[in-house]
Design a protein around this motif. Structure first.
Motif, PDB file in Angstrom:
ATOM      1  N   ALA A   1       0.760  -1.084  -0.106  1.00  0.00           N
ATOM      2  CA  ALA A   1      -0.059   0.140  -0.039  1.00  0.00           C
ATOM      3  C   ALA A   1       0.986   1.234  -0.057  1.00  0.00           C
ATOM      4  O   ALA A   1       0.322   2.370   0.111  1.00  0.00           O
TER       5      ALA A   1
ATOM      6  N   ASN B   1      -6.349   4.489  -1.881  1.00  0.00           N
ATOM      7  CA  ASN B   1      -7.114   2.823  -1.870  1.00  0.00           C
ATOM      8  C   ASN B   1      -7.820   2.531  -3.152  1.00  0.00           C
ATOM      9  O   ASN B   1      -7.927   1.310  -3.762  1.00  0.00           O
ATOM     10  N   GLU B   2      -8.453   3.720  -3.981  1.00  0.00           N
ATOM     11  CA  GLU B   2      -9.063   3.315  -5.039  1.00  0.00           C
ATOM     12  C   GLU B   2      -8.041   2.766  -6.224  1.00  0.00           C
ATOM     13  O   GLU B   2      -8.463   1.871  -6.895  1.00  0.00           O
TER      14      GLU B   2
ATOM     15  N   ALA C   1      -6.949  -0.841  -5.479  1.00  0.00           N
ATOM     16  CA  ALA C   1      -7.797  -1.745  -5.711  1.00  0.00           C
ATOM     17  C   ALA C   1      -7.909  -2.005  -6.837  1.00  0.00           C
ATOM     18  O   ALA C   1      -7.950  -3.499  -7.329  1.00  0.00           O
TER      19      ALA C   1
ATOM     20  N   CYS D   1       3.109  -6.236   4.102  1.00  0.00           N
ATOM     21  CA  CYS D   1       2.287  -5.587   5.120  1.00  0.00           C
ATOM     22  C   CYS D   1       2.707  -4.568   6.150  1.00  0.00           C
ATOM     23  O   CYS D   1       2.927  -4.657   7.233  1.00  0.00           O
TER      24      CYS D   1
ATOM     25  N   GLY E   1      -1.473  -0.037   5.849  1.00  0.00           N
ATOM     26  CA  GLY E   1      -2.392  -0.651   5.438  1.00  0.00           C
ATOM     27  C   GLY E   1      -2.590  -2.111   5.095  1.00  0.00           C
ATOM     28  O   GLY E   1      -2.963  -2.476   4.100  1.00  0.00           O
TER      29      GLY E   1
ATOM     30  N   SER F   1      -4.051  -4.505   6.687  1.00  0.00           N
ATOM     31  CA  SER F   1      -5.478  -5.230   6.439  1.00  0.00           C
ATOM     32  C   SER F   1      -6.318  -5.043   5.401  1.00  0.00           C
ATOM     33  O   SER F   1      -6.933  -5.874   4.539  1.00  0.00           O
ATOM     34  N   ARG F   2      -6.107  -3.776   4.751  1.00  0.00           N
ATOM     35  CA  ARG F   2      -6.850  -3.408   3.308  1.00  0.00           C
ATOM     36  C   ARG F   2      -6.259  -4.240   2.247  1.00  0.00           C
ATOM     37  O   ARG F   2      -6.926  -4.858   1.366  1.00  0.00           O
ATOM     38  N   LEU F   3      -4.762  -4.454   1.991  1.00  0.00           N
ATOM     39  CA  LEU F   3      -4.141  -5.056   1.221  1.00  0.00           C
ATOM     40  C   LEU F   3      -4.498  -6.654   1.198  1.00  0.00           C
ATOM     41  O   LEU F   3      -4.811  -7.311   0.187  1.00  0.00           O
TER      42      LEU F   3
ATOM     43  N   GLU G   1      -7.195  -7.789   2.423  1.00  0.00           N
ATOM     44  CA  GLU G   1      -8.637  -7.875   1.861  1.00  0.00           C
ATOM     45  C   GLU G   1      -8.902  -7.926   0.326  1.00  0.00           C
ATOM     46  O   GLU G   1      -9.727  -8.510  -0.137  1.00  0.00           O
ATOM     47  N   LEU G   2      -8.184  -7.030  -0.151  1.00  0.00           N
ATOM     48  CA  LEU G   2      -8.006  -7.056  -1.603  1.00  0.00           C
ATOM     49  C   LEU G   2      -7.706  -8.038  -2.382  1.00  0.00           C
ATOM     50  O   LEU G   2      -8.128  -8.744  -3.253  1.00  0.00           O
TER      51      LEU G   2
ATOM     52  N   ASP H   1      -2.527   2.314  12.421  1.00  0.00           N
ATOM     53  CA  ASP H   1      -2.646   2.863  10.924  1.00  0.00           C
ATOM     54  C   ASP H   1      -3.349   4.200  10.976  1.00  0.00           C
ATOM     55  O   ASP H   1      -4.371   4.308  10.628  1.00  0.00           O
TER      56      ASP H   1
END
Length: 361
Positions: A78, A116-117, A120, A135, A138, A140-142, A144-145, A200
């Motif tokens: 991220a 993030n947009e 993704a 990691c 970000g 957890s977002r990574l 998830e994607l 974060d």
């Protein structure tokens, strides 16, 4: 007219080449994919037609996708793309990834974005067989994607307590214990900590006990717990040890070291959670006329090559970074679902940035 214009801009296809050369589609395909089974005169006719029409050859993506594999690994973060080149830890891990990919003929696709947009979209559109996920921020977002792609993935340096994530990392608490024990055995009693982020949220500055207790990044938390395990064993009140939370970059590390050396009694030993921070601190000490290790000892965490060339050479807790990268590649290419969470050992590398405490007080 509109139809003619559309045809004019339509990409040249293999069927167009076959028609122009007067051969079947299968024969034209064999010219590019299996030329040894096609007569030379036919090959020459097909290549001449392709050149005249401006056809560069079959799109390898279509062939690879039909085969179900693209023989490439996505390496995702991220962070901005520059992270892969600027961060010493990332560079060494990437060397291991590259070595493993070279050995198998696999390609590498770097995936990152500043928001993030875009991240993704980059994750969803990457033409890869799986992902290795850095990691750092970000995380957890990574995860998830990458999970949404339903491709195998391995997280490196995963900062969260989630046993369902396939990950390769080190025993951060054991590493923290090694670092603190080394300094304690040199006689140090006055410590300070330069910490990585606890959460974060871009917060930096002196970290309160409440802030430490609410840490969501397990790597930061566990390294600190390792430090404090040893200090507490030595009867040192850990609530009095100053902790400065950084973003593991030059600006916030400089702010941290300036704070630690301008508030209260100066520490004789600095525990830093990354070599990157320790190297910045060494520069600051040099500029400030503070002797290392005469006035203060400092220890890092990572084992990056730059530490061996610093002045003085940096004592550190070494991670097997390149091997982590190699193992991550193998886990993706040989994916059988067996890897869940692999914890690799760390070791103390003693150089000249640490020395005996000089009790001047």
């Amino acid at each position: 007219m509109a139809r003619q214009a559309a045809e004019a801009i339509r990409p040249v296809r293999l069927a167009d080449v076959a028609r122009a050369a007067g051969v079947s589609h299968g024969t034209a395909s064999n010219v590019f994919a299996r030329p040894e089974i096609v007569r030379q005169e036919v090959r020459e006719r097909v290549h001449a037609a392709a050149m005249k029409l401006g056809y560069a050859g079959p799109d390898p993506k279509g062939r690879l996708l039909r085969a179900g594999k693209v023989n490439a690994i996505g390496v995702a973060t991220a962070e901005p793309l520059s992270y892969f080149f600027d961060d010493p830890f990332a560079r060494v891990v990437m060397s291991g990834i590259s070595q493993a990919c070279d050995a198998t003929g696999a390609g590498i696709s770097l995936v990152s974005a500043a928001n993030n947009e875009h991240l993704a979209w980059n994750i969803q559109s990457a033409l890869v067989d799986g992902f290795i996920v850095f990691c750092v921020e970000g995380g957890s977002r990574l995860v998830e994607l990458t999970r949404e792609r339903r491709l195998p993935f391995v997280a490196l340096d995963f900062a969260f307590d989630d046993e369902t994530i396939a990950s390769i990392g080190v025993d951060d608490r054991a590493g923290g214990q090694l670092a603190a024990r080394h300094l304690v055995e040199l006689g140090h009693r006055d410590f300070a900590v330069l910490a990585m982020p606890f959460a974060d949220d871009d917060v930096t500055g002196p970290a309160s006990q409440e802030r430490v207790g609410q840490a969501i990044y397990s790597g930061t938390r566990d390294r600190l717990l390792g430090y404090f395990d040893v200090l507490a064993e030595q009867g040192i009140d850990t609530t009095t040890v100053p902790i400065f939370e950084t973003q593991n970059d030059e600006a916030t590390t400089r702010a941290g070291i300036e704070y630690l050396f301008s508030h209260g009694e100066r520490p004789t030993a600095i525990l830093t959670m990354s070599d990157r921070m320790a190297l910045v601190a060494l520069d600051w000490f040099s500029e400030s006329g503070i002797s290392v290790p005469g006035d203060v000892s400092i220890i890092g965490f990572d084992g990056v090559p730059e530490g061996a060339a610093s002045r003085p050479p940096l004592t550190t807790i070494a991670q097997p970074m390149a091997e982590m990268g190699r193992r991550a590649v193998r886990a993706i290419l040989e994916h059988d679902g067996s890897l869940m969470r692999e914890v690799m050992p760390v070791e103390l590398t003693v150089r000249r940035s640490t020395g005996p405490a000089i009790q001047l007080r």
